[in-house]
Write an enzyme that holds these catalytic residues in place. Structure first.
Site, short mmCIF file in Angstrom:
data_model
loop_
_atom_site.label_atom_id
_atom_site.label_comp_id
_atom_site.label_asym_id
_atom_site.label_seq_id
_atom_site.Cartn_x
_atom_site.Cartn_y
_atom_site.Cartn_z
N ASP A 108 39.96 42.83 42.10
CA ASP A 108 39.06 41.96 41.35
C ASP A 108 39.84 40.80 40.73
O ASP A 108 41.04 40.93 40.45
CB ASP A 108 38.38 42.74 40.22
CG ASP A 108 37.36 43.74 40.75
OD1 ASP A 108 36.79 43.50 41.82
OD2 ASP A 108 37.13 44.76 40.07
N TYR A 163 46.64 53.00 39.91
CA TYR A 163 46.33 51.93 38.95
C TYR A 163 46.70 52.35 37.54
O TYR A 163 46.65 53.54 37.20
CB TYR A 163 44.83 51.61 38.96
CG TYR A 163 44.27 51.14 40.26
CD1 TYR A 163 44.21 49.78 40.57
CD2 TYR A 163 43.79 52.04 41.20
CE1 TYR A 163 43.67 49.34 41.77
CE2 TYR A 163 43.25 51.61 42.41
CZ TYR A 163 43.20 50.27 42.69
OH TYR A 163 42.67 49.84 43.88
N ASP A 176 33.41 45.00 33.23
CA ASP A 176 34.71 44.48 32.79
C ASP A 176 34.45 43.25 31.93
O ASP A 176 33.34 43.05 31.44
CB ASP A 176 35.63 44.19 33.98
CG ASP A 176 35.11 43.06 34.88
OD1 ASP A 176 34.06 42.44 34.56
OD2 ASP A 176 35.75 42.79 35.91
N ARG A 228 36.25 50.13 37.75
CA ARG A 228 35.25 49.68 36.78
C ARG A 228 34.11 50.68 36.66
O ARG A 228 33.61 50.97 35.57
CB ARG A 228 34.69 48.31 37.20
CG ARG A 228 35.62 47.14 36.90
CD ARG A 228 34.95 45.84 37.25
NE ARG A 228 34.83 45.63 38.67
CZ ARG A 228 33.88 44.88 39.26
NH1 ARG A 228 32.96 44.30 38.51
NH2 ARG A 228 33.86 44.70 40.55
#
Length: 246
Positions: free
Chosen positions: A53, A81, A95, A187
């Site tokens: 993203d 991550y 987000d 997300r």
């Protein structure tokens, strides 16, 4: 990227796998386009193995030339991550791309609850992609429809979360580390995490640290890599001019 890192002699036409640290607010396609333009006048295929993203940073695998045929193989690898979620609020995009649309009281949420709730999200789980995502519906990206205010039907997907670790709690912020399969939306994981606490949550920071066996610590910083390509192009141009005059 460390300051003393050296660039090898690349053969971009034959095929190179490049590890790039994607900058904040760049799309994955921005990075691909920047590298492709920097390789001109050569007409080379350039692609990436796994979208990040715009508000995420970290490891982006770029393939050139003949190696673009293996993008699907690299993209299928396990990902790692690190990130930060904010409890007590939600946003439409899950987000910080969109503004907060709801707030919640977090005074009754304990650290024990936060640690315990991660167990619900380990193993094979289902999730819906965010409405603001690059998933295509009838040939159009979901984020395009979302920004136009159009309603879209989201389809559930099944993913695997191998590890979900809470690394810091400083409410409303919670830091975490996740190891997961291809196609996992962090997300969505964060949003569902907030719902599992009967609360709300959105993602405020995300970095991809690993894809398969490839590590962010070995990645090139994009500005330095582009500068290298520019210097090599100028060097080749100067050599050509010298040979023509000889």
């Amino acid at each position: 990227m460390q300051a003393n890192i050296t660039f090898p002699d690349f053969n971009f036409a034959e095929g190179e796998l490049l590890l790039i640290n994607k900058p904040y607010q760049w799309t994955s396609f921005d990075v691909v386009g920047k590298i492709r333009n920097s390789l001109k006048p050569a007409k080379l295929k350039v692609g990436h193995a796994g979208t990040l993203d715009p508000l995420a940073t970290g490891l982006l695998i770029i393939c050139t030339g003949k190696l673009t045929k293996k993008i699907d193989t690299f993209q299928a690898e396990e990902k790692e991550y690190t990130g930060t979620l904010v409890l007590g609020a939600t946003t439409p995009s899950y987000d910080m791309e969109t503004e907060v649309d709801a707030t919640f009281d977090i005074s009754n949420i304990s650290e024990e609850q936060i640690y315990a709730i991660t167990e619900q999200f380990k193993g094979d789980i289902s999730q819906y992609p965010p409405a603001h995502s690059a998933v295509k519906v009838n040939g159009e990206r979901l984020y395009v429809k979302a920004r136009l205010g159009e309603e879209v039907e989201l389809k559930k997907r099944f993913v695997t979360v191998n590890e979900f670790e809470i690394t810091r709690i400083a409410l409303p912020e919670v830091d975490f580390r996740v190891v997961c399969s291809k196609g996992t939306y962090i997300r969505s994981l964060v949003s569902d995490f907030g719902k599992a606490l009967n609360n709300g949550a959105y993602l405020s920071k995300l970095t991809r640290t690993r894809s398969g066996n490839f590590l962010l610590s070995n990645a090139f910083e994009l500005p330095a890599f582009i500068a290298y390509l520019r210097d090599k192009r100028e060097e080749a141009k100067a050599n050509t001019e010298t040979n023509e005059k000889a």
